[in-house]
Design an enzyme around this catalytic site. Structure first.
Site, PDB file in Angstrom:
ATOM      1  N   TYR A 135     -23.510 -45.660  95.301  1.00  0.00           N
ATOM      2  CA  TYR A 135     -24.014 -45.722  96.676  1.00  0.00           C
ATOM      3  C   TYR A 135     -24.880 -44.501  96.985  1.00  0.00           C
ATOM      4  O   TYR A 135     -24.621 -43.405  96.502  1.00  0.00           O
ATOM      5  CB  TYR A 135     -22.863 -45.769  97.680  1.00  0.00           C
ATOM      6  CG  TYR A 135     -22.060 -47.048  97.694  1.00  0.00           C
ATOM      7  CD1 TYR A 135     -22.454 -48.166  96.968  1.00  0.00           C
ATOM      8  CD2 TYR A 135     -20.889 -47.131  98.437  1.00  0.00           C
ATOM      9  CE1 TYR A 135     -21.705 -49.327  96.993  1.00  0.00           C
ATOM     10  CE2 TYR A 135     -20.129 -48.304  98.466  1.00  0.00           C
ATOM     11  CZ  TYR A 135     -20.541 -49.393  97.740  1.00  0.00           C
ATOM     12  OH  TYR A 135     -19.790 -50.541  97.763  1.00  0.00           O
ATOM     13  N   GLY A 149     -22.781 -63.011 115.500  1.00  0.00           N
ATOM     14  CA  GLY A 149     -23.458 -63.472 116.705  1.00  0.00           C
ATOM     15  C   GLY A 149     -24.959 -63.294 116.588  1.00  0.00           C
ATOM     16  O   GLY A 149     -25.516 -62.364 117.173  1.00  0.00           O
TER      17      GLY A 149
END
Length: 320
Positions: A53, A221
């Site tokens: 990472y 959403g």
């Protein structure tokens, strides 16, 4: 914050795991440190990272950010169940700089410990299966690391069910604990691990640590927000629009945000230890914490299964 055992071990971890993949590429070091401090304040003790990472060309940067956070003291390291990973190439295709040979494991573990400014890793995870290295070699390398006190527990990531079985059979022959967790892509939209990975994990006593529990943000959403999205994500929204419309409507009916419902569903799955949340901002961390308060009854869980059909465990899903 609720806590649970990590697989068949005696180790207690929080029901949310703080993922750090955004630290460096998308989140500044100062903000990352603030998010990790806030995680402890909220009772989250389980933090996940990887040696790869940090963003393209910056492998290891995220571990360095975490290491400088630990170096501030104040019990930060002692309060953290630290998970990192090994597999990726850390030296631009130079031989033995990646994968799971004994040499790679030894070098990469020592490099991670240096970046993390700690002398041990609580959970050392194989980021991928290495089909070219025998399990006896892998387990011998980990036995040395455990004996040296550099690793406490070992986990896998992105393994198939038969990879878990293979690993555990080899570990048992060596009287070694073997894998205690499996980190897999799992969400309402991505349920393939229900076929064989989850049954294997449950049989061998591995805790499931889902990554991408919001399906790359699709379950957070997104309808009405397609404009400005990357083409790949916009295409995914359109591909799943009928399901997402039903899902977001159900979330509204239940009185919760879609992302909270998606995380609550993951938390309700018996095999799951802790989903990985990867907040870029403090607001996203706060939003993830809300999911712990969402309780889905059998009716709501059933409706979610209707919208996002899952799998029966093997062999029932494809054999009589």
């Amino acid at each position: 914050m609720d806590f649970t055992q990590l697989g068949r071990t005696g180790l207690k971890v929080s029901r949310l795991c703080l993922g750090t993949m955004n630290f460096g590429p998308h989140t500044s070091e100062a903000d990352a440190h603030a998010i990790m401090d806030a995680g402890h304040d909220k009772g989250i003790n389980f933090y996940d990272t990887a040696n790869g990472y940090g963003g393209q060309g910056h492998n290891g940067r995220t571990e360095e950010i975490i290491g400088r956070w630990f170096a501030q003291g104040g019990g930060r390291r002692e309060k953290t169940v630290l998970a990192t990973k090994v597999y990726g190439d850390m030296a631009n295709n130079w031989p033995n700089s990646g994968r799971l040979s004994a040499l790679s494991i030894r070098r990469n573990l020592d490099a991670s410990l240096k970046r993390l400014q700690t002398d041990y890793v609580d959970l050392y995870q194989f980021h991928h299966v290495d089909r070219n290295t025998p399990w006896d070699e892998i387990w011998q390398a980990l036995e040395v690391a455990v004996t040296q006190g550099k690793v406490l527990y070992v986990g896998s990531s992105n393994f198939a069910g038969w990879h878990i079985a293979q690993a555990q059979a080899a570990a048992e022959q060596r009287n070694f604990l073997g894998l205690v967790s499996e980190q897999s892509k799992y969400s309402l939209l991505t349920r393939a691990i229900e076929l064989e990975v989850i049954p294997a994990a449950e049989h061998y006593g591995l805790g499931i640590i889902p990554w991408s529990p919001l399906a790359g943000g699709l379950l957070g959403g997104v309808l009405g927000k397609v404009e400005g999205k990357r083409r790949q994500q916009a295409e995914a929204i359109e591909r799943h629009r009928p399901q997402l419309e039903q899902f977001e409507s159900l979330a509204a009916e239940l009185g919760h945000q879609p992302g909270d419902v998606a995380l609550a569903w993951i938390l309700a799955q018996p095999a799951v230890t802790a989903p990985i949340i990867g907040p870029r901002t403090m607001d996203q961390l706060d939003a993830a914490e809300r999911a712990l308060e969402v309780k889905l009854d059998d009716k709501a869980l059933g409706r979610l299964d209707e919208i996002f059909p899952g799998h029966k465990t093997a062999p029932e899903d494809y054999a009589w």
